[in-house]
Design a protein around this motif. Structure first.
Motif, PDB file in Angstrom:
ATOM      1  N   GLY A  45      48.321 -10.748 -31.187  1.00  0.00           N
ATOM      2  CA  GLY A  45      47.851  -9.593 -30.443  1.00  0.00           C
ATOM      3  C   GLY A  45      48.161  -8.311 -31.170  1.00  0.00           C
ATOM      4  O   GLY A  45      49.073  -8.253 -32.003  1.00  0.00           O
ATOM      5  N   ARG A  60      43.988  -9.504 -27.827  1.00  0.00           N
ATOM      6  CA  ARG A  60      44.810 -10.704 -27.950  1.00  0.00           C
ATOM      7  C   ARG A  60      43.902 -11.920 -28.027  1.00  0.00           C
ATOM      8  O   ARG A  60      42.870 -11.962 -27.375  1.00  0.00           O
ATOM      9  CB  ARG A  60      45.754 -10.833 -26.737  1.00  0.00           C
ATOM     10  N   GLN A  97      45.521 -16.180 -23.724  1.00  0.00           N
ATOM     11  CA  GLN A  97      45.610 -14.744 -24.002  1.00  0.00           C
ATOM     12  C   GLN A  97      46.752 -14.100 -23.230  1.00  0.00           C
ATOM     13  O   GLN A  97      47.447 -13.228 -23.748  1.00  0.00           O
ATOM     14  CB  GLN A  97      44.311 -14.068 -23.575  1.00  0.00           C
ATOM     15  N   CYS A 100      50.039 -14.046 -24.821  1.00  0.00           N
ATOM     16  CA  CYS A 100      50.135 -13.375 -26.114  1.00  0.00           C
ATOM     17  C   CYS A 100      50.668 -11.959 -25.939  1.00  0.00           C
ATOM     18  O   CYS A 100      50.427 -11.310 -24.929  1.00  0.00           O
ATOM     19  CB  CYS A 100      48.758 -13.320 -26.792  1.00  0.00           C
TER      20      CYS A 100
END
Lengths: 284, 284, 284, 284
Positions: A45, A60, A97, A100
């Motif tokens: 990220g 990310r 995601q 992250c």
């Protein structure tokens, strides 16, 4: 576990910092030298501030940084005075995601390398200590996100170092109550876009590595591959999980149990001590 | 919100059910007719039981089902006596595997179409009502996952219908306490691989559609495109969010506030009423 | 570049071969010992045959194998007498499913470790030598896929070793014409579900490593972690880019410029020599 | 098939154009009104120019645009004087970044809505007509990418409209030779960052829709939701597959067989006629 990088100072093309150095963060995603894991391929990220916007942008994704074309494109086109970048090595947590780094709430960014020991056992108690108004911001399943929301619950927006110290105190208190001897292992960076704090601490006193460039000028002299540093201001700072090249002299290791503040005026390096924080009282 | 399908009976190639019907679940991912959303492209999942294994397999991914080649491959090669399939339409929650259905704990599968109203406001109280031993199983951020873990906390493994009734009672109790008039909207399927339960209920009494095929034989007569149903046993059942073709006569709509049990012996269709469940006492 | 594994013999749960060995292919995706790259995190794939189906199934994805939950689920639930598995290290080619191995056309599977030197310069001429009827099967941008379609164009379905020898001859002819001294570097496995061929060859005579287990019995004795090999037939074979554990004695290195045939009856290990093949005539 | 949008004029935050209008391109990804497909969920892309850089940036991903958080972040933080955006509906071609639009070579961007009829039959001949020096730029499997590389091979960099006319002539010539009556169906946009061309053409004379905003001022008056258009220059232009709101009067439909040039000075709308181009001679 992970590797990260924080930059603040003269507005800089992300590419110059993320890709150009010999042992860049992108290279570290494939071949970390000082990390617990040599590969940090479980997502990545970036977070960056744009002129005139309070809220930073974050990108990310769940694949490795080293082969991500979109990251390379963004790095070639985005210039920012303050940005974070992170490459992740999961220890079993889902690849998504929302696991992250960096994490973002409002104008704040947060990223972390390390772990709360036996987090699965402490997770419920720690989650309950999050300010109820922030609880629904939980999107993933990492200790790092819980640490961020706890720090926000404990005053990150008022006095960042104290809030982080209370967060660590709370994690240690909850950990000890569950029989975890050394609950916290962390290097953390956080910023509101104006000031930037970096923390190195572990309950055991054996923290993950963390380095900073006190004088960018010296970096430039030692790293001929970092020519773009020629024009940066003396107050520009880089803080990194591991040096970006083979010249360790260009970098200072942040000592155990310290934190650094990068801010307009004078930067500071100060001792870090957890503050007592009982989760049962923290939110009364 | 979403569309789902549950199959149990004669071992069947997944492809026959997932792809071959005229208005298959895969087609519904692109063109739902009866759903709140016409597109269910925010992820998908399947769960299936294999002979000799207690624990079902699950495959979940974040892209649309309609263009996923891996799903098509698996469907062509996997035969199972009991399987679930789900296509997701997110209402803002993150697009990640851990928010895709079906969810699994041990031998149990769970999938859901609907929503807990104002879930972001109720989420903390509901999460706290999860059995602490199950809390660390939370990986995503959906209401559906919380509903599953609550049902498990409230005895799903002992007496499934009562556990689901208590879960709904608890959600309604928490919702009302927060000023939510109609907290629950759900069609849920759950199975342990031996028996399968499907629930249709909403606090408002206006639940999402749910259909079942009481006699597969009649399906076969009406759907010439479903020729592979020729050899299935009379006790084979399909339960679906919306019919798989243009012949609504082949399907029975499940009435409001009912649940069905598909099991060896005689299937049952019974009234469903939430059971009072105070979260403050539920785990004492 | 990559790492791969081919299994054929007694029907086997994929998990036993893919995950259970100490230095399994999944472990090799993170920590290859003998590969040019230590990390093979740019995608993966499996291909397997199911009883009663001519066409094998293939699952391919673009993230690393080591953190892929769907692969783990499939491996836990799929049993097959013949399967391929591959973990990819890209050298710049796009990260996409269609660049992942194994490739499939009809009942054939193909996977590769190695490279055609300066492929970007040879690619057009090699692509033109593909049978026009197969040209539209090209979906990705790898040399490996072109090699497969060339081998199919040159008779893979009739006489596999000769077709591969002609394909290599053609690549060398085209390469030399473009001034490439050592055009081919390859370890290739291919199968039609009945027989399986593995090739080790490079123009320079310095090929990537390749190993086979001549007697599974010996593997079992040496690898206590491979207990499930107890019940496999003596004719079961594993061919691997690198051994699955610390006991190199359990494995035979395939010599330079040889190929092996695994088939009902007697396996064979034979010399491999490219056959002359002029692309301008190949398709007349 | 797909939907696209091209913007050029006063530097603009991407978000204002991509997300804010009532029937924005992002909304069209979920609910296209005039497209052949109502859902354009098989990937997306943006391309944009940054001050001082010849080469535009491109971001492409394989999931739907409507749920992509990274796209939203970029749109909130990137301002550009010239950008393209595209949402894809595949007709069977692989879902991969390299099949997403816009395509880029050097300073050129290219995006397309439409199809070459029976492309799988024409693909080889068309691919062979690509300048050999550009052949290795092929990364995906779409007709759109081949069209772009053909246009570049035929002089896009010298005289864009003539190169596109030759490309179409070549596709029609190859198509007719293979018995395809109406080989081309296209709306194409291309730019080098200085001038922008948009083409509407189909062999059959029944092209996909294409609209342009001749006077942004009128758009602003009619679209109160487009308030940010207040400050744009009169020469700012938007070209779109379908209007961004319910006010068709604000938009002009581009006539059949025409192309538009947006450039410093005076924009032009001109007839488009394919130019004869024999692939056997094109590259002599």
């Amino acid at each position: 576990m992970c590797r990260w990088l924080a930059y603040t100072g003269t507005p800089m093309l992300l590419d110059n910092i993320l890709y150009k150095p010999q042992h860049s963060l992108i290279d570290q995603s494939l071949h970390s030298r000082m990390g617990v894991e040599t590969t940090n391929g479980d997502g990545f990220g970036i977070g960056w501030y744009s002129p005139g916007l309070e809220t930073p942008g974050i990108i990310r994704d769940t694949g490795p940084a080293w082969n991500n074309r979109n990251l390379r494109e963004i790095a070639h086109h985005v210039t920012s005075p303050t940005f974070f970048a992170h490459v992740r090595a999961s220890t079993g947590t889902a690849i998504q995601q929302t696991n992250c780094h960096p994490f973002r709430v409002g104008r704040w960014l947060w990223m972390h390398n390390g772990a709360i020991t036996d987090f699965h056992r402490l997770r419920r108690d720690l989650s309950l200590a999050i300010d109820p108004a922030l609880f629904s911001r939980l999107e993933g399943s990492t200790d790092s996100e819980v640490m961020f929301l706890l720090a926000l619950s404990l005053g990150l927006d008022q006095e960042a170092p104290a809030a982080v110290a209370r967060m660590v105190g709370l994690v240690e208190e909850v950990g000890h109550r569950h029989g975890v001897e050394f609950p916290m292992q962390m290097t953390v960076a956080t910023t509101d876009g104006h000031r930037l704090w970096a923390f190195r601490y572990s309950s055991e006193g054996r923290s993950r590595s963390l380095f900073y460039s006190s004088r960018v000028k010296s970096l430039e002299e030692l790293h001929p591959d970092l020519w773009w540093l020629h024009d940066v201001s003396p107050s520009t700072r880089l803080i990194v999980s591991e040096p970006l090249g083979d010249l360790p002299d260009a970098w200072h290791e942040m000592p155990e149990s310290t934190y650094g503040v990068v801010q307009p005026g004078r930067d500071e390096l100060l001792p870090f001590t957890p503050l007592p924080c009982d989760p049962r009282e923290s939110l009364v």
